[in-house]
Design a protein around this motif. Structure first.
Motif, PDB file in Angstrom:
ATOM      1  N   TYR A 159       0.895  -1.472  -0.089  1.00 48.98           N
ATOM      2  CA  TYR A 159      -0.065   0.081  -0.180  1.00 48.98           C
ATOM      3  C   TYR A 159       0.873   1.268  -0.053  1.00 48.98           C
ATOM      4  O   TYR A 159       0.591   2.232  -0.869  1.00 48.98           O
ATOM      5  N   GLU A 160       1.946   1.383   0.891  1.00 47.73           N
ATOM      6  CA  GLU A 160       2.836   2.384   0.869  1.00 47.73           C
ATOM      7  C   GLU A 160       3.471   2.484  -0.384  1.00 47.73           C
ATOM      8  O   GLU A 160       3.820   3.665  -0.967  1.00 47.73           O
ATOM      9  N   ARG A 161       3.943   1.560  -1.277  1.00 47.92           N
ATOM     10  CA  ARG A 161       4.837   1.588  -2.232  1.00 47.92           C
ATOM     11  C   ARG A 161       3.618   1.974  -3.332  1.00 47.92           C
ATOM     12  O   ARG A 161       4.015   2.742  -4.243  1.00 47.92           O
ATOM     13  N   TRP A 162       2.539   1.795  -3.384  1.00 45.88           N
ATOM     14  CA  TRP A 162       1.515   2.110  -4.559  1.00 45.88           C
ATOM     15  C   TRP A 162       1.260   3.209  -4.294  1.00 45.88           C
ATOM     16  O   TRP A 162       1.141   3.974  -5.315  1.00 45.88           O
ATOM     17  N   LEU A 163       1.102   4.024  -3.124  1.00 46.09           N
ATOM     18  CA  LEU A 163       0.757   5.353  -3.040  1.00 46.09           C
ATOM     19  C   LEU A 163       1.984   6.268  -3.403  1.00 46.09           C
ATOM     20  O   LEU A 163       1.700   7.380  -3.687  1.00 46.09           O
ATOM     21  N   ASP A 164       3.163   5.755  -3.604  1.00 44.09           N
ATOM     22  CA  ASP A 164       4.221   6.437  -4.082  1.00 44.09           C
ATOM     23  C   ASP A 164       3.774   7.156  -5.253  1.00 44.09           C
ATOM     24  O   ASP A 164       3.529   6.397  -6.361  1.00 44.09           O
ATOM     25  N   PRO A 165       4.000   8.340  -5.557  1.00 43.21           N
ATOM     26  CA  PRO A 165       3.417   9.061  -6.924  1.00 43.21           C
ATOM     27  C   PRO A 165       4.365   8.496  -8.172  1.00 43.21           C
ATOM     28  O   PRO A 165       3.755   8.497  -9.449  1.00 43.21           O
ATOM     29  N   ALA A 166       5.476   8.003  -7.826  1.00 43.11           N
ATOM     30  CA  ALA A 166       6.357   7.265  -8.774  1.00 43.11           C
ATOM     31  C   ALA A 166       5.931   5.953  -9.301  1.00 43.11           C
ATOM     32  O   ALA A 166       6.330   5.525 -10.346  1.00 43.11           O
ATOM     33  N   ALA A 167       5.131   5.251  -8.309  1.00 44.28           N
ATOM     34  CA  ALA A 167       4.893   3.935  -8.761  1.00 44.28           C
ATOM     35  C   ALA A 167       3.918   3.968  -9.872  1.00 44.28           C
ATOM     36  O   ALA A 167       3.043   4.829 -10.307  1.00 44.28           O
ATOM     37  N   THR A 168       4.287   2.930 -10.866  1.00 44.48           N
ATOM     38  CA  THR A 168       3.523   2.867 -12.125  1.00 44.48           C
ATOM     39  C   THR A 168       2.634   1.389 -12.120  1.00 44.48           C
ATOM     40  O   THR A 168       2.014   1.171 -13.099  1.00 44.48           O
ATOM     41  N   ASP A 169       3.178   0.587 -11.405  1.00 43.91           N
ATOM     42  CA  ASP A 169       2.537  -0.798 -11.447  1.00 43.91           C
ATOM     43  C   ASP A 169       1.127  -0.827 -11.023  1.00 43.91           C
ATOM     44  O   ASP A 169       0.952   0.238  -9.753  1.00 43.91           O
ATOM     45  N   THR A 170       0.251  -1.903 -11.030  1.00 40.86           N
ATOM     46  CA  THR A 170      -0.863  -1.876 -10.358  1.00 40.86           C
ATOM     47  C   THR A 170      -0.824  -2.521  -8.976  1.00 40.86           C
ATOM     48  O   THR A 170       0.469  -3.143  -8.580  1.00 40.86           O
ATOM     49  N   PHE A 171      -1.739  -2.101  -8.267  1.00 40.61           N
ATOM     50  CA  PHE A 171      -1.641  -2.597  -6.764  1.00 40.61           C
ATOM     51  C   PHE A 171      -1.325  -4.100  -6.569  1.00 40.61           C
ATOM     52  O   PHE A 171      -0.612  -4.755  -5.778  1.00 40.61           O
TER      53      PHE A 171
END
Length: 189
Positions: A159-171
């Motif tokens: 969840y923390e990684r997904w919320l990173d604006p730089a994240a491009t992968d799906t949850f």
């Protein structure tokens, strides 16, 4: 007479989040939330017990998670059943359309001790629900407990990684990596 409008819980959550960002959690009242959402106070209390709960409607997450665990193949390992459950929850709840709202929500929660406490209690409830779902699959209690806690840890990391604006992968993709990372930890002996 006011015309009924759909999606009251979502409208209330959006209004609450906006007000919590603008004024702070402690300075926002239920009346202000309902005014902003264009709803009545009774509508608010039809959906939520108090203003703390407006950002914590976890029914969709819980339902998808538990359905996913229950629907895992009978031969699936406990951690694989939990991974399937969180994958289903990711597909249902952690969509690209909700990412901005959830990032804003996380920021408000991180600034508010009362909301951090509520978040922790909701996480404990999810762990307990996972333990029950795993035990229904025949997993012994201790194993179910360990797997549920590890699954919750992987979920939090994802969840923390997904919320990173730089994240491009799906949850679900990020969750699979987090589960792999958690499984790969070798505890000192």
């Amino acid at each position: 007479m006011a015309r009924w409008k759909p999606h009251a819980p979502e409208r209330l959550a959006t209004a609450a989040l906006e007000l919590f960002e603008e004024r702070g959690y402690d300075s926002t009242t239920v009346n202000e939330i309902t005014d902003r959402a264009g709803l009545t106070k009774s509508s608010f209390f039809r959906h939520f017990t108090d203003k703390r709960e407006v950002l914590f409607d976890s029914r969709a997450l819980s339902d998808a998670l538990l359905d996913g665990i229950a629907g895992a193949p009978p031969e699936a390992a406990a951690i694989d059943a939990v991974a399937r459950g969180f994958g289903c929850a990711g597909d249902a709840v952690f969509t690209p359309e909700r990412r901005e709202f959830l990032a804003r929500r996380a920021a408000v929660i991180s600034r508010t001790p009362e909301l951090r406490e509520r978040e922790a209690l909701k996480e404990i409830g999810l762990v307990d629900a996972m333990i029950g779902a795993l035990q229904e699959r025949g997993v012994p209690h201790l194993t179910a407990r360990v797997v549920a806690v590890l699954g919750a840890l992987a979920f939090t990391i994802a969840y923390e990684r997904w919320l990173d604006p730089a994240a491009t992968d799906t949850f679900p993709e990020i969750l699979q990596v987090a589960l792999r990372d958690v499984r790969a930890v070798n505890l000192p002996g």
